[in-house]
Scaffold this motif. Structure first.
Motif, PDB file in Angstrom:
ATOM      1  N   GLY A   2      59.415 -51.379 -20.961  1.00  0.00           N
ATOM      2  CA  GLY A   2      60.411 -51.326 -22.030  1.00  0.00           C
ATOM      3  C   GLY A   2      59.823 -51.758 -23.357  1.00  0.00           C
ATOM      4  O   GLY A   2      60.107 -51.173 -24.400  1.00  0.00           O
ATOM      5  N   ALA A   3      58.976 -52.790 -23.321  1.00  0.00           N
ATOM      6  CA  ALA A   3      58.322 -53.261 -24.543  1.00  0.00           C
ATOM      7  C   ALA A   3      57.450 -52.172 -25.143  1.00  0.00           C
ATOM      8  O   ALA A   3      57.461 -51.937 -26.365  1.00  0.00           O
ATOM      9  CB  ALA A   3      57.489 -54.502 -24.235  1.00  0.00           C
ATOM     10  N   GLU A   4      56.705 -51.501 -24.294  1.00  0.00           N
ATOM     11  CA  GLU A   4      55.835 -50.417 -24.763  1.00  0.00           C
ATOM     12  C   GLU A   4      56.649 -49.315 -25.431  1.00  0.00           C
ATOM     13  O   GLU A   4      56.254 -48.771 -26.466  1.00  0.00           O
ATOM     14  CB  GLU A   4      55.055 -49.847 -23.571  1.00  0.00           C
ATOM     15  N   LYS A   5      57.795 -49.023 -24.849  1.00  0.00           N
ATOM     16  CA  LYS A   5      58.678 -47.990 -25.397  1.00  0.00           C
ATOM     17  C   LYS A   5      59.169 -48.365 -26.797  1.00  0.00           C
ATOM     18  O   LYS A   5      59.417 -47.498 -27.641  1.00  0.00           O
ATOM     19  CB  LYS A   5      59.866 -47.792 -24.456  1.00  0.00           C
ATOM     20  N   LEU A   6      59.280 -49.672 -27.037  1.00  0.00           N
ATOM     21  CA  LEU A   6      59.766 -50.162 -28.323  1.00  0.00           C
ATOM     22  C   LEU A   6      58.636 -50.484 -29.295  1.00  0.00           C
ATOM     23  O   LEU A   6      58.879 -50.983 -30.385  1.00  0.00           O
ATOM     24  CB  LEU A   6      60.623 -51.412 -28.106  1.00  0.00           C
ATOM     25  N   GLY A   7      57.394 -50.229 -28.889  1.00  0.00           N
ATOM     26  CA  GLY A   7      56.263 -50.502 -29.757  1.00  0.00           C
ATOM     27  C   GLY A   7      55.880 -51.960 -29.817  1.00  0.00           C
ATOM     28  O   GLY A   7      55.246 -52.414 -30.784  1.00  0.00           O
TER      29      GLY A   7
END
Length: 204
Positions: free
Chosen positions: A163-168
């Protein structure tokens, strides 16, 4: 980069809180979290697992003793009321077996499991002994339990990091984005963002 404050505001409720669990380092609340983690382990919608956890507690099965004493049919019926229907029968069996395991090995108190674990790795291995609590369920339990068990902090599992990766957001920076008391909330919010495109877009 995502607006972390808004992310917490929009999606920062832990799954335990959503299930009505006032998480504390007490036997009953920790057990309710364990049951929720077992329910969330199945490939089923989180809201269904949360509803089923509420129904089990409302039916009086909020401790290992009460869960073990309940009939298999009582457990099936409670899961059914929460619409946890695809896995209701096998899960009812697993919950009964898990309750008896906790009673036999830890007198129904997960704090005793914690005391017997030398480190987090050992803790996770002991949790794996619970029927239906595989690696995914253990991660769920740990990322929520870090709210009351500080030695687990910071606990951002694969789903939270995704999820963090998806949010940058950088996974290694996550512990610096909020205070320690909000790690569990941030982790839950990141998991939700990883699953919900609209939420991800809203906070990005």
């Amino acid at each position: 980069m995502a607006d972390v404050k808004r992310l917490l505001k929009e999606a920062g409720q832990t799954y335990a809180a959503e299930a009505g669990i006032k998480l504390a380092d007490t036997p009953s609340q920790l057990y309710r979290l364990l049951v929720l983690s077992v329910l969330l382990s199945a490939p089923i919608q989180a809201k269904v697992a949360v509803a089923a956890a509420r129904e089990l507690n409302n039916a009086g099965m909020g401790t290992p003793k009460r869960m073990a004493e309940a009939s298999w049919q009582d457990r099936v019926d409670a899961l059914g009321r929460g619409h946890y229907v695809r896995y209701d029968e096998s899960t009812a069996t697993a919950l009964g077996d898990g309750a008896r395991l906790l009673l036999d090995k830890y007198s129904g108190d997960l704090r005793k499991l914690r005391e017997q674990a030398a480190d987090v790795k050992a803790l996770k291995e002991k949790l794996r002994e619970v029927p239906r609590l595989g690696p995914v369920g253990v991660d769920i339990f740990c990322r929520e339990a870090q709210q009351v068990w500080p030695e687990l902090r910071p606990y951002f599992d694969g789903k939270a990091r995704k999820g963090a990766e998806k949010l940058g957001l950088s996974a290694q920076d996550l512990p610096t984005l909020v205070g320690e008391n909000d790690y569990a909330r941030l982790s839950a919010a990141l998991v939700r963002a990883g699953r919900d495109k609209k939420l991800a877009a809203l906070v990005s």
